[in-house]
Design a protein around this motif. Structure first.
Motif, PDB file in Angstrom:
ATOM      1  N   VAL A  97       0.791  -1.243   0.000  1.00  0.00           N
ATOM      2  CA  VAL A  97       0.000   0.000   0.000  1.00  0.00           C
ATOM      3  C   VAL A  97       0.817   1.284   0.000  1.00  0.00           C
ATOM      4  CG1 VAL A  97      -1.879  -1.189   1.177  1.00  0.00           C
ATOM      5  CG2 VAL A  97      -0.215   0.103   2.540  1.00  0.00           C
ATOM      6  N   HIS A  98       2.141   1.221   0.073  1.00  0.00           N
ATOM      7  CA  HIS A  98       2.913   2.463   0.101  1.00  0.00           C
ATOM      8  C   HIS A  98       2.587   3.293  -1.143  1.00  0.00           C
ATOM      9  CE1 HIS A  98       6.311   5.264  -0.008  1.00  0.00           C
ATOM     10  NE2 HIS A  98       6.402   5.039   1.293  1.00  0.00           N
ATOM     11  N   PRO A  99       2.313   4.600  -0.980  1.00  0.00           N
ATOM     12  CA  PRO A  99       1.792   5.398  -2.095  1.00  0.00           C
ATOM     13  C   PRO A  99       2.740   5.605  -3.269  1.00  0.00           C
ATOM     14  CG  PRO A  99       2.265   6.780  -0.191  1.00  0.00           C
ATOM     15  CD  PRO A  99       2.366   5.360   0.273  1.00  0.00           C
ATOM     16  N   THR A 100       4.037   5.468  -3.063  1.00  0.00           N
ATOM     17  CA  THR A 100       4.969   5.653  -4.181  1.00  0.00           C
ATOM     18  C   THR A 100       5.847   4.434  -4.438  1.00  0.00           C
ATOM     19  OG1 THR A 100       6.608   6.692  -2.706  1.00  0.00           O
ATOM     20  CG2 THR A 100       5.065   8.148  -3.882  1.00  0.00           C
ATOM     21  N   LEU A 101       6.194   3.675  -3.400  1.00  0.00           N
ATOM     22  CA  LEU A 101       7.101   2.534  -3.544  1.00  0.00           C
ATOM     23  C   LEU A 101       6.380   1.189  -3.496  1.00  0.00           C
ATOM     24  CD1 LEU A 101      10.002   3.713  -1.185  1.00  0.00           C
ATOM     25  CD2 LEU A 101       9.817   4.029  -3.658  1.00  0.00           C
ATOM     26  N   GLY A 102       5.083   1.200  -3.209  1.00  0.00           N
ATOM     27  CA  GLY A 102       4.352  -0.042  -2.997  1.00  0.00           C
ATOM     28  C   GLY A 102       4.049  -0.822  -4.267  1.00  0.00           C
ATOM     29  N   ASN A 103       3.609  -2.050  -4.076  1.00  0.00           N
ATOM     30  CA  ASN A 103       3.286  -2.914  -5.215  1.00  0.00           C
ATOM     31  C   ASN A 103       2.196  -2.314  -6.099  1.00  0.00           C
ATOM     32  OD1 ASN A 103       5.078  -5.116  -4.821  1.00  0.00           O
ATOM     33  ND2 ASN A 103       3.794  -5.868  -3.151  1.00  0.00           N
ATOM     34  N   ASN A 104       1.126  -1.801  -5.484  1.00  0.00           N
ATOM     35  CA  ASN A 104       0.053  -1.208  -6.284  1.00  0.00           C
ATOM     36  C   ASN A 104       0.553   0.001  -7.068  1.00  0.00           C
ATOM     37  OD1 ASN A 104      -2.010  -3.016  -5.595  1.00  0.00           O
ATOM     38  ND2 ASN A 104      -2.625  -1.828  -3.808  1.00  0.00           N
ATOM     39  N   ALA A 105       1.350   0.828  -6.426  1.00  0.00           N
ATOM     40  CA  ALA A 105       1.858   2.040  -7.077  1.00  0.00           C
ATOM     41  C   ALA A 105       2.796   1.711  -8.222  1.00  0.00           C
ATOM     42  CB  ALA A 105       2.564   2.929  -6.050  1.00  0.00           C
ATOM     43  N   LYS A 106       3.709   0.781  -8.012  1.00  0.00           N
ATOM     44  CA  LYS A 106       4.685   0.453  -9.054  1.00  0.00           C
ATOM     45  C   LYS A 106       4.028  -0.269 -10.226  1.00  0.00           C
ATOM     46  CE  LYS A 106       8.143   1.782  -8.551  1.00  0.00           C
ATOM     47  NZ  LYS A 106       8.641   3.187  -8.641  1.00  0.00           N
ATOM     48  N   LEU A 107       3.027  -1.134  -9.933  1.00  0.00           N
ATOM     49  CA  LEU A 107       2.318  -1.807 -11.024  1.00  0.00           C
ATOM     50  C   LEU A 107       1.573  -0.781 -11.879  1.00  0.00           C
ATOM     51  CD1 LEU A 107       1.678  -4.617 -12.228  1.00  0.00           C
ATOM     52  CD2 LEU A 107      -0.403  -4.614 -10.838  1.00  0.00           C
ATOM     53  N   ALA A 108       0.985   0.200 -11.248  1.00  0.00           N
ATOM     54  CA  ALA A 108       0.289   1.260 -11.986  1.00  0.00           C
ATOM     55  C   ALA A 108       1.251   2.013 -12.900  1.00  0.00           C
ATOM     56  CB  ALA A 108      -0.384   2.214 -11.008  1.00  0.00           C
ATOM     57  N   GLU A 109       2.438   2.321 -12.406  1.00  0.00           N
ATOM     58  CA  GLU A 109       3.438   2.993 -13.231  1.00  0.00           C
ATOM     59  C   GLU A 109       3.773   2.171 -14.463  1.00  0.00           C
ATOM     60  OE1 GLU A 109       7.010   4.079 -11.238  1.00  0.00           O
ATOM     61  OE2 GLU A 109       5.975   5.180  -9.642  1.00  0.00           O
ATOM     62  N   LEU A 110       3.988   0.890 -14.265  1.00  0.00           N
ATOM     63  CA  LEU A 110       4.389   0.010 -15.362  1.00  0.00           C
ATOM     64  C   LEU A 110       3.310  -0.113 -16.429  1.00  0.00           C
ATOM     65  CD1 LEU A 110       6.081  -2.814 -13.283  1.00  0.00           C
ATOM     66  CD2 LEU A 110       7.230  -1.389 -14.978  1.00  0.00           C
ATOM     67  N   LEU A 111       2.048  -0.107 -16.001  1.00  0.00           N
ATOM     68  CA  LEU A 111       0.946  -0.344 -16.927  1.00  0.00           C
ATOM     69  C   LEU A 111       0.223   0.945 -17.333  1.00  0.00           C
ATOM     70  CD1 LEU A 111      -0.532  -3.605 -15.331  1.00  0.00           C
ATOM     71  CD2 LEU A 111       0.955  -3.395 -17.346  1.00  0.00           C
ATOM     72  N   ASP A 112       0.802   2.092 -17.014  1.00  0.00           N
ATOM     73  CA  ASP A 112       0.234   3.388 -17.410  1.00  0.00           C
ATOM     74  C   ASP A 112      -1.190   3.568 -16.890  1.00  0.00           C
ATOM     75  OD1 ASP A 112       2.529   4.236 -18.857  1.00  0.00           O
ATOM     76  OD2 ASP A 112       1.945   2.956 -20.528  1.00  0.00           O
TER      77      ASP A 112
END
Length: 251
Positions: free
Chosen positions: A102-117
């Motif tokens: 759940v970390h807003p910038t380093l978390g799994n959800n955040a990083k997956l969102a970055e990768l998939l635009d």
């Protein structure tokens, strides 16, 4: 770096006190007092421990550690071999589960969102802070087939897809790992698609009957990026030698 200082930094960064978790967050097996080499990985498997020993690591930082609620207490068999190897080689095991999701910038959800635009908008559960599942929208609307192709290309994993709407995806909710249970909450909010790591038998029925496209891209594949990002943060801030090791897992 002192182990105690490293733990203080991780607790400050990841705020484990904010989430109710299924395993202890932080130090799980204590090793040497000073840490200069850290191995990061998704799960504290024997294979990851073996790499850490080979590379003379002082600590291992993982997303999936030990001592989960409901598991057997005796330290025997596989558990004995893993913990025994850590203790014999004086290697600390540090695990953060939901805090890394759940970390807003380093978390799994955040990083997956970055990768998939994907653009983050809010937590999916308005009664949970932080929300384990989140929602947003694709930066460029895609068909289910196009989005599945993008997942496969970016994560190197062919996803399980249940495409039911026949329209481009604009809004999407997601939760890395075993978050398939949130599909009903996403559907209740009229969201176009739901993305997670795993699927259960009932998940497909939920997608079909509530007209929400569903994608399961693999528990491991969707959760490689948070712990890697946390390790990179530590390396940059403290000039530590941190190395991410991806032990492949098809699930």
């Amino acid at each position: 770096m002192q182990l105690s200082k490293l733990l203080q930094e991780l607790d400050s960064l990841l705020a484990p006190h904010k989430v109710k978790d299924f395993s202890p967050n932080g130090l799980q097996v204590e090793g040497k007092d000073t840490v200069s080499k850290i191995i990061t990985g998704v799960t504290a498997s024997q294979a990851l421990i073996d790499v850490a020993i080979e590379k003379n690591a002082d600590a291992i930082l993982v997303h999936h550690g030990y001592f989960w609620k409901g598991e057997a207490y005796p330290i025997t068999g596989m558990k004995k071999r893993r913990i025994g190897a850590l203790i014999k080689n004086d290697i600390s095991l540090i695990g953060y589960h939901l805090p890394i999701d759940v970390h807003p910038t380093l978390g799994n959800n955040a990083k997956l969102a970055e990768l998939l635009d994907i653009e983050y908008e809010a937590g999916l559960d308005p009664y949970s802070d932080p929300s384990i599942a989140v929602k947003g929208r694709l930066k460029t609307p895609l068909s289910a087939e196009e989005f599945a192709d993008k997942i496969e290309r970016v994560l190197n994993r062919k996803p399980l897809v249940e495409s039911v709407r026949g329209k481009n995806i604009e809004t999407i909710a997601w939760c890395t790992g075993g978050g398939q249970g949130y599909i009903d909450l996403a559907a209740s909010q009229g969201i176009d698609a739901y993305l997670t790591g795993e699927a259960s038998e009932q998940t497909i029925h939920s997608a079909r009957e509530q007209s929400i496209d569903f994608f399961a891209a693999g528990h491991h594949a969707t959760e490689r990026y948070g712990v890697k990002a946390v390790g990179e943060y530590l390396a940059e801030k403290f000039d530590l030698d941190v190395e991410f090791i991806d032990i492949d897992n098809p699930v």
